[in-house]
Motif scaffolding. Structure first.
Motif, PDB file in Angstrom:
ATOM      1  N   ILE A 416       0.857  -1.177   0.000  1.00 58.70           N
ATOM      2  CA  ILE A 416       0.000   0.000   0.000  1.00 58.70           C
ATOM      3  C   ILE A 416       0.901   1.237   0.000  1.00 58.70           C
ATOM      4  CG2 ILE A 416      -1.811   1.253   1.212  1.00 58.70           C
ATOM      5  CD1 ILE A 416      -2.622  -1.404   2.501  1.00 58.70           C
ATOM      6  N   LEU A 417       0.859   2.013  -1.078  1.00 62.01           N
ATOM      7  CA  LEU A 417       1.764   3.146  -1.255  1.00 62.01           C
ATOM      8  C   LEU A 417       0.979   4.442  -1.402  1.00 62.01           C
ATOM      9  CD1 LEU A 417       4.297   1.680  -3.867  1.00 62.01           C
ATOM     10  CD2 LEU A 417       4.396   1.549  -1.365  1.00 62.01           C
ATOM     11  N   THR A 418       1.622   5.539  -1.032  1.00 60.07           N
ATOM     12  CA  THR A 418       1.066   6.862  -1.286  1.00 60.07           C
ATOM     13  C   THR A 418       1.523   7.339  -2.656  1.00 60.07           C
ATOM     14  OG1 THR A 418       2.964   8.016  -0.310  1.00 60.07           O
ATOM     15  CG2 THR A 418       1.186   7.353   1.180  1.00 60.07           C
ATOM     16  N   ASN A 419       0.959   8.448  -3.110  1.00 55.19           N
ATOM     17  CA  ASN A 419       1.377   9.009  -4.394  1.00 55.19           C
ATOM     18  C   ASN A 419       2.849   9.373  -4.389  1.00 55.19           C
ATOM     19  OD1 ASN A 419      -1.049   8.724  -5.704  1.00 55.19           O
ATOM     20  ND2 ASN A 419      -1.774  10.777  -5.235  1.00 55.19           N
ATOM     21  N   GLU A 420       3.354   9.870  -3.255  1.00 55.59           N
ATOM     22  CA  GLU A 420       4.770  10.221  -3.166  1.00 55.59           C
ATOM     23  C   GLU A 420       5.647   8.987  -3.317  1.00 55.59           C
ATOM     24  OE1 GLU A 420       5.427  12.284   0.445  1.00 55.59           O
ATOM     25  OE2 GLU A 420       4.656  14.202  -0.283  1.00 55.59           O
ATOM     26  N   ASP A 421       5.240   7.883  -2.717  1.00 56.45           N
ATOM     27  CA  ASP A 421       6.004   6.639  -2.853  1.00 56.45           C
ATOM     28  C   ASP A 421       6.037   6.192  -4.310  1.00 56.45           C
ATOM     29  OD1 ASP A 421       6.482   6.478  -0.113  1.00 56.45           O
ATOM     30  OD2 ASP A 421       4.627   5.384   0.254  1.00 56.45           O
ATOM     31  N   VAL A 422       4.904   6.280  -4.974  1.00 54.37           N
ATOM     32  CA  VAL A 422       4.826   5.857  -6.376  1.00 54.37           C
ATOM     33  C   VAL A 422       5.728   6.734  -7.245  1.00 54.37           C
ATOM     34  CG1 VAL A 422       3.297   5.644  -8.370  1.00 54.37           C
ATOM     35  CG2 VAL A 422       2.528   4.868  -6.121  1.00 54.37           C
ATOM     36  N   ASP A 423       5.729   8.041  -6.969  1.00 53.98           N
ATOM     37  CA  ASP A 423       6.586   8.946  -7.745  1.00 53.98           C
ATOM     38  C   ASP A 423       8.059   8.568  -7.630  1.00 53.98           C
ATOM     39  OD1 ASP A 423       4.385  10.338  -8.552  1.00 53.98           O
ATOM     40  OD2 ASP A 423       4.571  11.915  -7.048  1.00 53.98           O
ATOM     41  N   SER A 424       8.463   8.065  -6.470  1.00 59.11           N
ATOM     42  CA  SER A 424       9.869   7.705  -6.274  1.00 59.11           C
ATOM     43  C   SER A 424      10.245   6.416  -6.988  1.00 59.11           C
ATOM     44  CB  SER A 424      10.166   7.568  -4.777  1.00 59.11           C
ATOM     45  OG  SER A 424       9.461   6.472  -4.216  1.00 59.11           O
ATOM     46  N   LEU A 425       9.256   5.658  -7.453  1.00 57.80           N
ATOM     47  CA  LEU A 425       9.528   4.370  -8.106  1.00 57.80           C
ATOM     48  C   LEU A 425       9.258   4.392  -9.606  1.00 57.80           C
ATOM     49  CD1 LEU A 425       7.832   2.014  -5.459  1.00 57.80           C
ATOM     50  CD2 LEU A 425      10.264   2.522  -5.687  1.00 57.80           C
ATOM     51  N   HIS A 426       8.900   5.552 -10.144  1.00 55.74           N
ATOM     52  CA  HIS A 426       8.483   5.563 -11.543  1.00 55.74           C
ATOM     53  C   HIS A 426       9.630   5.273 -12.506  1.00 55.74           C
ATOM     54  CE1 HIS A 426      10.109   9.701 -11.438  1.00 55.74           C
ATOM     55  NE2 HIS A 426      10.172   9.612 -12.750  1.00 55.74           N
ATOM     56  N   HIS A 427      10.883   5.590 -12.111  1.00 61.22           N
ATOM     57  CA  HIS A 427      12.014   5.288 -12.992  1.00 61.22           C
ATOM     58  C   HIS A 427      12.150   3.771 -13.194  1.00 61.22           C
ATOM     59  CE1 HIS A 427      13.451   9.411 -11.718  1.00 61.22           C
ATOM     60  NE2 HIS A 427      13.588   9.458 -13.029  1.00 61.22           N
ATOM     61  N   VAL A 428      11.956   3.016 -12.130  1.00 61.89           N
ATOM     62  CA  VAL A 428      12.073   1.561 -12.211  1.00 61.89           C
ATOM     63  C   VAL A 428      10.967   0.993 -13.098  1.00 61.89           C
ATOM     64  CG1 VAL A 428      12.016  -0.599 -10.903  1.00 61.89           C
ATOM     65  CG2 VAL A 428      13.173   1.414  -9.961  1.00 61.89           C
ATOM     66  N   ALA A 429       9.729   1.484 -12.904  1.00 60.23           N
ATOM     67  CA  ALA A 429       8.609   0.979 -13.694  1.00 60.23           C
ATOM     68  C   ALA A 429       8.787   1.293 -15.179  1.00 60.23           C
ATOM     69  CB  ALA A 429       7.298   1.577 -13.175  1.00 60.23           C
TER      70      ALA A 429
END
Length: 519
Positions: A416-429
């Protein structure tokens, strides 16, 4: 390379991210706090520096000496096992790093159980596992305190060391002084549990001398959780409810307590609950969180004190206000829950204890010969079997047997992630071409990421709205939002299960097939 024979009939396995299986979503610590490693660190095309800018610190730069930690752990072990100093008192000395953190996933004790205990010449054979996690069997207080320190206080959850719900380290049970007077308990709203219920006790019974030797268990429990109601304690202690109430009255006289919810308030609460009001139609209010935290106040659910009231949502079974609260969801009156069921129409599953007439109720289930309530499949994990194998794009999920429209496939789970967490992982995705983020509500403040952990539902591939044979439904189940996958049309055995990801999924994506390859 020379000397290596490659069989042209053998195909490489489709790429996929590692995925340890889980059956319930996990709420990890803030992803942006610390990065543990650099993904794709050996590949020049990966934007390493841009990715690292999303994190506040790097795990490999922290001042950590594993040998020093082992020495600290051995010190704790010897102080406890050799010198008989309790773990609690060792922590109070402050001569070592903090043994217990603010949550169950922090502190020296937690770190000790994250890897194998090292052995060296001169070391002892026993370690401190028994000292930290196994209280003495004859010490009821230590055993109860140990359980309460790790048990999730959410009444819908039955797990220790829960990783889903937000809660303080020691939960909501005990650890403090009593705050409810005996008079408030007697005047509180509720039904008597029987002829010997404390609610029916008169003043003459209060002078009865209770056999102390028979109530040691009760006294131990009351010393830890003094505000549990006698009806509950009677079941735990195998004693009549009124004897439990007398013992509590002797231990905690009213003149020694400060009651921040006086009897007048309790009487008012009871009066409000007994007043008949026009029934409200249940409706779904999208919350700001996947897990809706239950209200925990005393007295009636009013704006000044009730979080459910402020969030414009119904109270739930886990709320401390009880099932007779005016804001409690009333459930359905269906005997068979189909598409016209109010729970189904409002994106809820039926609730045991609330929906009395359908088979969600335990009383009905014990005597029913028909199939269980169809609107409880997610909470019962009554999913149709699927098989994960090669698909047109990477790996896919396939029907093992014929499915009809509306069959339940599974619950989409992950971190369960927040929008900020998702933003930090977008390079990997973006670099891997595999995106497992799934928004759960209209508010879009949280989403589920099934990349690091998940289940078979993460393998459902994308298809156009016309070709898709599955759909996702956001349901409220026992106070938690879930994303359930269901078939939208009949699917023959062996056919692939396909889901339309939605237009928003492809936003800013130039190559749809690259994402489809994720499987």
């Amino acid at each position: 390379m020379e000397g290596i024979f490659v069989d042209p009939t053998f195909e490489a396995h489709p790429p996929y991210e590692s995925c340890p299986p889980i059956n319930q979503s996990i709420r990890p610590s803030r992803v942006r706090d610390t990065i543990g490693f650099i993904p794709y660190g050996d590949e020049e095309e990966f934007p390493v520096m841009a990715h690292l800018d999303n994190f506040e610190s790097f795990a490999w730069e922290e001042d950590f000496d594993p040998d020093s930690e082992m020495i600290q752990i051995e010190t704790v072990r010897r102080l406890h096992n050799t010198w008989d100093i309790s773990i609690k008192n060792i922590d109070r000395m402050r001569i070592l790093p903090q043994l217990f953190g603010e949550s169950h996933k922090a502190g020296l004790i937690w770190q000790r159980f994250q890897r194998d205990f090292l052995r060296w010449p001169g070391g002892t054979d026993d370690d401190m596992e028994g000292a930290c996690s196994k209280p003495a069997t004859d010490n009821l207080r230590e055993r109860l305190s140990s359980v309460l320190a790790t048990f999730c206080p959410n009444l819908n959850c039955l797990r220790t060391l829960c990783t889903t719900h937000v809660h303080p380290q020691f939960g909501l049970f005990g650890g403090g002084r009593p705050k409810v007077t005996n008079q408030s308990m007697r005047l509180s709203e509720g039904e008597s549990c029987g002829e010997e219920c404390f609610r029916l006790t008169d003043e003459s019974y209060m002078v009865v001398i209770v056999n102390e030797s028979d109530l040691e268990t009760l006294k131990t429990i009351l010393s830890i959780s003094p505000d549990l109601f006698p009806c509950q304690l009677a079941d735990l202690c195998f004693k009549p409810c009124r004897e439990v109430f007398v013992q509590r009255s002797h231990m905690f006289p009213d003149h020694m307590l400060y009651d921040d919810d006086p009897a007048g308030d309790m009487e008012s609460h009871a009066k409000n609950n007994k007043t008949k009001k026009k029934a409200r139609k249940p409706r779904l209010i999208f919350g700001t969180s996947i897990t809706l935290e239950p209200c925990q106040h005393k007295g009636p659910c009013e704006k000044e004190r009730c979080e459910c009231y402020r969030q414009r949502r119904h109270c739930q079974l886990a709320c401390r206000c009880g099932i007779n609260c005016d804001r409690q969801y009333r459930g359905c009156e269906c005997k068979r829950c189909v598409s016209n069921c109010p729970c189904y129409r409002n994106f809820r599953e039926c609730l045991p204890g609330i929906c009395h007439k359908c088979d969600a109720s335990l009383e009905v289930r014990l005597r029913a010969t028909d199939i269980p309530c169809i609107n409880t499949r997610l909470q019962r994990n009554d999913a149709e079997p699927v098989e994960i194998k090669r698909a047109k794009y990477g790996l896919g999920a396939f029907a093992v047997q014929d499915m009809k429209s509306g069959d339940y496939i599974g619950d989409y789970v992950g971190n369960i992630l927040t929008n900020e967490d998702v933003d930090s992982l977008h390079h990997v995705a973006e670099y891997s071409g595999r995106n497992y983020f799934f928004e759960f509500s209209q508010v879009n403040t949280e989403m589920i990421d099934a990349a690091p952990v998940g289940n078979a539902t993460r393998f459902l591939n994308h298809a156009t709205a016309e070709l898709a044979n599955c759909e996702a439904r956001v349901l409220l189940v026992n106070g938690e939002h879930h994303i359930g996958f269901y078939t939208s049309k009949a699917v023959a055995s062996g056919k692939e299960l396909l889901l339309w990801y939605g237009d928003k999924y492809w936003k800013n994506k130039g190559n749809h097939q690259a994402i489809d390859d994720a499987g």
